[in-house]
Structures are given as structure tokens and as C-alpha cells.
Scaffold this active site. Structure first.
Site, PDB file in Angstrom:
ATOM      1  N   ASP A 150      -7.059   4.663  -4.503  1.00 61.27           N
ATOM      2  CA  ASP A 150      -7.910   4.584  -3.143  1.00 61.27           C
ATOM      3  C   ASP A 150      -8.518   5.844  -3.043  1.00 61.27           C
ATOM      4  O   ASP A 150      -8.726   6.702  -3.765  1.00 61.27           O
ATOM      5  CB  ASP A 150      -6.560   3.211  -1.926  1.00 61.27           C
ATOM      6  CG  ASP A 150      -7.799   3.109  -0.497  1.00 61.27           C
ATOM      7  OD1 ASP A 150      -7.613   2.272  -0.618  1.00 61.27           O
ATOM      8  OD2 ASP A 150      -7.272   3.523   0.464  1.00 61.27           O
ATOM      9  N   LYS A 203       1.220  -1.649   0.015  1.00 61.40           N
ATOM     10  CA  LYS A 203       0.044   0.132  -0.232  1.00 61.40           C
ATOM     11  C   LYS A 203       0.825   0.775  -0.357  1.00 61.40           C
ATOM     12  O   LYS A 203       1.974   1.486   0.732  1.00 61.40           O
ATOM     13  CB  LYS A 203      -0.654  -0.063   1.102  1.00 61.40           C
ATOM     14  CG  LYS A 203      -2.224   0.878   1.210  1.00 61.40           C
ATOM     15  CD  LYS A 203      -3.214   0.261   0.730  1.00 61.40           C
ATOM     16  CE  LYS A 203      -4.352   1.394   0.071  1.00 61.40           C
ATOM     17  NZ  LYS A 203      -5.546  -0.229   0.053  1.00 61.40           N
TER      18      LYS A 203
HETATM   19  P1  NDP Z   1     -13.255   8.075  -3.069  1.00 65.12           P
HETATM   20  O1  NDP Z   1     -12.143   8.521  -2.333  1.00 65.12           O
HETATM   21  O2  NDP Z   1     -13.891   7.497  -3.969  1.00 65.12           O
HETATM   22  O3  NDP Z   1     -14.917   8.303  -1.714  1.00 65.12           O
HETATM   23  C1  NDP Z   1     -13.940   8.249   0.101  1.00 65.12           C
HETATM   24  C2  NDP Z   1     -15.124   8.328   0.404  1.00 65.12           C
HETATM   25  O4  NDP Z   1     -14.825   8.132   1.593  1.00 65.12           O
HETATM   26  C3  NDP Z   1     -15.580  10.103  -0.242  1.00 65.12           C
HETATM   27  O5  NDP Z   1     -17.149  10.211   0.015  1.00 65.12           O
HETATM   28  C4  NDP Z   1     -15.468  10.560   1.268  1.00 65.12           C
HETATM   29  O6  NDP Z   1     -15.933  11.876   2.105  1.00 65.12           O
HETATM   30  C5  NDP Z   1     -16.117   9.740   2.293  1.00 65.12           C
HETATM   31  N1  NDP Z   1     -14.652   9.418   3.422  1.00 65.12           N
HETATM   32  C6  NDP Z   1     -12.945   9.521   3.306  1.00 65.12           C
HETATM   33  N2  NDP Z   1     -12.163   9.567   4.613  1.00 65.12           N
HETATM   34  C7  NDP Z   1     -13.310   9.594   4.967  1.00 65.12           C
HETATM   35  C8  NDP Z   1     -13.596  10.213   6.951  1.00 65.12           C
HETATM   36  N3  NDP Z   1     -12.470  10.761   7.185  1.00 65.12           N
HETATM   37  N4  NDP Z   1     -14.849  10.689   7.542  1.00 65.12           N
HETATM   38  C9  NDP Z   1     -15.995  10.425   6.622  1.00 65.12           C
HETATM   39  N5  NDP Z   1     -15.973  10.422   5.202  1.00 65.12           N
HETATM   40  C10 NDP Z   1     -14.812   9.699   4.870  1.00 65.12           C
HETATM   41  O7  NDP Z   1     -12.286   6.405  -2.517  1.00 65.12           O
HETATM   42  P2  NDP Z   1     -12.343   5.330  -2.209  1.00 65.12           P
HETATM   43  O8  NDP Z   1     -14.559   4.792  -2.628  1.00 65.12           O
HETATM   44  O9  NDP Z   1     -11.719   3.977  -3.025  1.00 65.12           O
HETATM   45  O10 NDP Z   1     -12.556   4.100  -1.000  1.00 65.12           O
HETATM   46  C11 NDP Z   1     -13.603   4.044  -0.025  1.00 65.12           C
HETATM   47  C12 NDP Z   1     -12.636   3.138   1.289  1.00 65.12           C
HETATM   48  O11 NDP Z   1     -13.309   1.988   0.647  1.00 65.12           O
HETATM   49  C13 NDP Z   1     -11.340   3.420   1.961  1.00 65.12           C
HETATM   50  O12 NDP Z   1     -11.237   2.605   3.399  1.00 65.12           O
HETATM   51  C14 NDP Z   1     -10.307   2.325   0.731  1.00 65.12           C
HETATM   52  O13 NDP Z   1      -9.288   1.778   1.215  1.00 65.12           O
HETATM   53  C15 NDP Z   1     -11.521   1.196   0.479  1.00 65.12           C
HETATM   54  N6  NDP Z   1     -11.196   0.486  -0.791  1.00 65.12           N
HETATM   55  C16 NDP Z   1     -11.505   0.973  -1.854  1.00 65.12           C
HETATM   56  C17 NDP Z   1     -10.897   0.320  -2.876  1.00 65.12           C
HETATM   57  C18 NDP Z   1     -10.906   0.763  -4.743  1.00 65.12           C
HETATM   58  O14 NDP Z   1     -10.975   0.057  -5.577  1.00 65.12           O
HETATM   59  N7  NDP Z   1     -10.923   2.322  -4.612  1.00 65.12           N
HETATM   60  C19 NDP Z   1     -11.112  -1.503  -2.947  1.00 65.12           C
HETATM   61  C20 NDP Z   1     -10.778  -2.292  -1.442  1.00 65.12           C
HETATM   62  C21 NDP Z   1     -10.924  -1.175  -0.512  1.00 65.12           C
HETATM   63  P3  NDP Z   1     -15.455  13.106   2.291  1.00 65.12           P
HETATM   64  O15 NDP Z   1     -15.129  13.513   0.202  1.00 65.12           O
HETATM   65  O16 NDP Z   1     -15.644  14.128   2.647  1.00 65.12           O
HETATM   66  O17 NDP Z   1     -13.399  13.257   2.087  1.00 65.12           O
HETATM   67  O1  2IT Z   2      -7.942  -1.506  -0.777  1.00 63.46           O
HETATM   68  C1  2IT Z   2      -7.480  -1.982  -1.616  1.00 63.46           C
HETATM   69  O2  2IT Z   2      -7.943  -3.272  -2.569  1.00 63.46           O
HETATM   70  C2  2IT Z   2      -7.596  -0.934  -2.635  1.00 63.46           C
HETATM   71  N1  2IT Z   2      -7.719  -0.179  -3.274  1.00 63.46           N
HETATM   72  C3  2IT Z   2      -7.757  -1.538  -4.894  1.00 63.46           C
HETATM   73  C4  2IT Z   2      -6.064  -2.537  -4.392  1.00 63.46           C
HETATM   74  C5  2IT Z   2      -5.918  -2.771  -5.751  1.00 63.46           C
HETATM   75  O3  2IT Z   2      -4.498  -2.756  -6.118  1.00 63.46           O
HETATM   76  O4  2IT Z   2      -6.311  -2.697  -6.877  1.00 63.46           O
END
Ligand code: NDP
Ligand code: 2IT
Length: 451
Positions: free
Chosen positions: A170, A130
């Protein structure tokens, strides 16, 4: 530290905490795994004698570097970038890049540690890593984000490669950032190769990668329910976040006839009593990915309720999808969710539930709880499929990738059941995911000997 007394979780955790001071999220992630693995290996001397769990908690390496860039006013800005290369026993390091002001070494170590188990569960040849930076993209122009990404990659490029370490998106890193990062890598090394996943379709991206994490979480929920003779249709759902994972989770739920009541961001939650519609969702995607606005604007646009500073967890709903960030569900939230009739929790975000809240969930007989490393593995799984397509120099169809994703989620579900089923038939999905994820990596480490 010796783990001769591997049964002793407290002793093991004391060692982890003393070796990694000031990294509470990392301690939390290790504790959640060690709780299941220490009893599991108690009668397996090979794993104990070879100190496998101890070795898995020590990253192969952590790279930290300075990122200097110029803002639109011509001022120099200094941030800190990281890449945690946790474990490459079963494949190249693989995992996202996070840009958020809360990023520090401990947060990235928790995410890299989790990633090792998650990637193992996908059944694909992927190690775990990561990276990220304490850079806040909010309020920054496209030009500023581009300069930041270029400066970040100028250093990162010497540590990654398509067979070494393959980053992706992420929090705070989506299609725009991956484009800038990939372009800079390509320019520096003078090679076009699959070094990042989540690329746009025009330059080596895979169909369904954008949708994969959210869709995958819904496939997991669907399978957990069908395993218990239930279904998604007409169920009320609480989704947090409004980014990549949340919007595609909501999209697949709506497509399956479920009623999505909420979306949120760090400013508050929107509540649609009759359900978020496809029209609402298209607006939110455009709002978040193009205009970079706040979720409140969607409430204003469609006359939906907006609760400033609140999360979805105070609203009554059956299926719970935390899709924003770590530790977003605490004990108080867990109690309210249960009182309001929650049936299942499926973790789209990484480690969204505090340990005490997990304890509350597990004290409720029959509550279904898919942990992050299983529930959100669809994203990295399709990243693995993007790597395969890049190596083959081919592109698979949307249907083909979606089918593979669905099958991978079903297989992960079944592995959790195999290793997590309790007397009486209740499935401890966390235990199942931890043991299944651990075993493959541990066996590879045993095969390699001492290193
Ligand atoms: P994005 O940046 O696309 O979206 C994040 C969302 O979460 C936004 O709505 C943001 O709001 C909110 N958020 C982030 N931090 C906070 C906080 N501290 N308090 C309240 N709201 C918060 O990220 P992703 O959708 O990609 O990721 C979301 C989660 O999913 C994370 O935990 C990530 O690690 C996990 N994940 C992502 C993957 C991927 O493929 N993208 C794969 C697997 C897991 P705001 O804009 O107001 O900060
Ligand atoms: O938390 C996760 O699994 C991710 N942010 C996606 C990682 C990836 O390599 O697609």
C-alpha cells in the site's frame, strides 16, 4: 448498542462513534456504508436480528506492536506496527501494509473495513484486513528500510499465514519492502509459502500485480463510459499521485489514447498541456522507485509546468482519477472540478473524496462516480490470483492474468449496476458496491450463526 431501529442511521452512528473515539476516518468509512445498508436491510429481519452490520463494524481483532530498529547512525528508533484483522467470513484476511507517518489505528480500521467490501466484490475468496506502521520511508537508506521491515515482520509473522492473513503493499510499501518482508518471514518460519502478495516475479509474484490497481481503475472507467455509450479515447484526464496506482493508471490511459494532464506528489503537481508521454512516465517510475525523488524533478527534466503545493483539481479535465490518499478531494475541489466540466470520477485511492464532496458529486445529474471499493479492487483481485498461483505452484501468463483482471472489473461494474440502478437509469455506483459487497459477507455470517 441495539439496532432494533436499524433504519436510524444517526443512532447507529452514535454507537459507532462512542465505541471508537478519536477515529474520524473509521467513522467516515462506516457512515458511507451504513447510509446504503441500513435502508437495504430495513425489510430483511435476518440481517437485522443477527446484528450483521454491527458485527461487521467490529474488527475480529486488532494487533498492535512495538517495532525497534537501528538507523544508519546507530541510534535506536521506535515505531508502532498494527494489523487489523477485520473479517474472515469469506476467506483469509487480505489487505495491504501502509508505511506512512499518518498511520494510526483509526486509519487502518477504515482501510480494513473498506477492504472487506472490496474483496467481496472481486468474487474471490478473500476476507479483509489492513496493517502498517507510522514509519516514514522518505529519506531512509535501503539498509534502514530493510532493518525496519525485518523488525516489523519479526512480530507480524506470528499473526499471519497463507491461509490466515495475507498482507501486500500500500502507500510506502512496494516491491522493495515486500522483498524484505517476505525474506524475513521465510527465514523465521522456515517455509516458502504465499504469505504476501506483490512479490517479485522471480520468487512467486504474479504477472500484472504491479500494474493491477491502476490498470483495473482504467478498466472500470472504460466500462462505466461504454455503459453510457462513451469512450476513453481523446478524453482529458487528471491523475493525482505518482506512486504505484497513479503511474499504472496513467500508463493504461495513455495506451488507450486518453490525454493525461497531471501527476502529483505531496510537494505539488506537474501539468503537461499536451499530455504526459510514455517517456515522461518511464522517467517518473525510475524517479519514484529507484532514486526516490520528487515529482518536481520530472517537470524540471522535461520543461513541464510545476505548481508547488497544489493538487490536480484546479486544472480542467474530463476524467478524474484520485490515486494518492484519503480525503484528497474536498468540497471546494469538487465544485471546481464540476465547473470545469468533469464527466466522471474513478477512485484509485482509498476514500479519496470527503463526504461533503461526494454530496456535491451526487448532486450533479449524470456525473459518473466509481467508489474506491469498486474502482481500485483490481489490485487485491490480482493479489487473489497470485495466491491461487502460489497454491498451484504455477505461473500464469501476462495475457491470462490481464484478461482475468479485466473480466473481474467488468463483473464488479455490472454488480454495481445491478444493485445501484435508480429510476430513470442513473447508476448509483456507491450504493451498488456497498450492497453487493455486503450481501456475500452477510450471508456467510448468517450461515455461521452467533460468533
Ligand atoms: P505509493 O506509496 O506508491 O504512492 C503514493 C502517492 O500518493 C505518492 O505520490 C505520494 O506522494 C502521494 N501521497 C501519499 N500521501 C499523500 C498525502 N497525504 N498528500 C499528498 N500526496 C500523498 O502508494 P500507492 O500508489 O500504492 O497507493 C495510493 C493510494 O491507492 C492509497 O490510497 C492506497 O491505499 C490505494 N490503493 C493501493 C493499492 C495498491 O495495490 N498499491 C490497491 C488499492 C488501493 P509523496 O511521495 O509525496 O508522499
Ligand atoms: O487497498 C488495497 O486494496 C491494497 N492496498 C491492496 C491489497 C492487496 O492485498 O493486494
Amino acid at each position: 448498542m441495539s439496532i432494533d431501529k436499524a433504519e436510524d442511521l444517526d443512532t447507529f452512528m452514535e454507537g459507532v462513534i462512542s465505541r471508537n473515539p478519536g477515529e474520524p476516518e473509521f467513522h467516515q468509512a462506516v457512515h458511507e456504508v451504513a447510509m446504503d445498508i441500513i435502508p437495504f436491510i430495513a425489510d430483511k429481519p435476518a440481517y437485522k436480528d443477527m446484528r450483521i452490520l454491527e458485527r461487521m463494524t467490529e474488527p475480529d481483532r486488532v494487533v498492535s506492536f512495538r517495532v525497534v530498529w537501528e538507523d544508519d547512525q546507530g541510534e535506536l528508533r521506535v515505531n508502532r506496527g498494527f494489523r487489523v484483522q477485520q473479517n474472515n467470513s469469506i476467506g483469509p484476511y487480505k489487505g495491504g501494509i501502509r508505511f506512512h507517518p499518518s498511520v494510526n489505528q483509526g486509519v487502518l480500521k477504515f482501510l480494513a473495513f473498506e477492504q472487506v467490501f472490496k474483496n467481496s466484490l472481486t468474487g474471490l475468496p478473500l476476507g479483509g484486513g489492513k496493517g502498517g506502521a507510522n514509519f516514514d520511508p522518505k529519506g531512509r537508506s535501503d539498509d534502514e528500510v530493510m532493518r525496519f521491515c525485518q523488525a516489523f515482520m519479526t512480530e507480524l509473522q506470528r499473526h499471519i499465514g497463507p491461509d490466515t492473513d495475507v498482507p501486500a503493499g500500500d502507500i510506502g510499501v512496494g516491491a522493495r519492502e515486500v522483498g524484505f518482508l517476505f525474506g524475513q518471514y521465510k527465514r523465521l518460519v522456515n517455509r516458502f509459502e504465499g504469505v504476501l502478495t506483490g512479490k517479485a516475479l522471480d520468487f512467486g509474484g504474479s504477472h500484472i500485480r504491479t500494474e493491477a490497481t491502476g490498470y483495473g481503475a482504467v478498466y472500470m472507467m472504460e466500462k462505466m463510459l461504454s455503459h453510457h455509450n462513451e469512450h476513453l479515447e481523446d478524453r482529458t484526464c487528471l491523475v493525482s499521485g505518482s506512486g504505484n496506482v497513479a503511474t499504472y493508471c496513467a500508463e493504461k490511459l495513455i495506451e488507450n489514447g486518453a490525454r493525461v494532464l497531471t501527476l502529483s506528489d505531496s510537494g505539488g503537481v506537474i501539468y503537461a498541456k499536451d499530455g504526459i508521454t510514455t517517456e515522461h512516465l518511464e522517467y517518473v517510475k525510475e524517479l519514484k522507485n529507484k532514486r526516490r525523488g520528487r515529482i518536481k524533478e520530472a517537470a524540471d527534466e522535461f520543461g513541464l509546468k510545476f505548481y508547488k503545493g497544489k493538487t490536480p483539481w484546479g486544472i480542467a479535465g474530463e476524467l478524474v482519477f484520485p490515486c494518492a490518499t484519503q480525503n484528497e478531494i474536498d468540497v471546494k475541489d469538487a465544485k471546481v472540478l464540476i465547473k470545469n466540466g468533469a464527466r466522471a470520477v474513478c477512485e484509485g485511492a482509498n476514500m479519496p473524496t470527503t463526504p461533503d464532496a461526494i454530496h456535491i458529486f451526487s448532486s450533479v445529474k449524470d456525473l459518473l462516480h466509481a467508489p474506491a471499493k469498486a474502482a481500485n479492487a483490481g489490485g487485491v483481485a490480482v493479489s487473489g490470483l497470485e495466491m491461487s498461483q502460489n497454491s498451484l505452484r504455477l505461473k500464469w501468463s501476462e495475457t491470462e492474468v490481464d484478461e482475468r483482471l479485466r473480466q473481474i472489473m467488468v463483473d464488479i461494474h455490472d454488480e454495481c449496476v445491478e444493485h445501484g440502478v435508480q429510476k430513470g437509469g442513473h447508476v448509483d455506483y456507491s450504493k451498488g458496491a456497498n450492497i453487493a459487497g455486503f450481501t456475500k459477507v452477510a450471508n456467510a455470517m448468517l450461515a455461521y450463526g452467533v460468533m
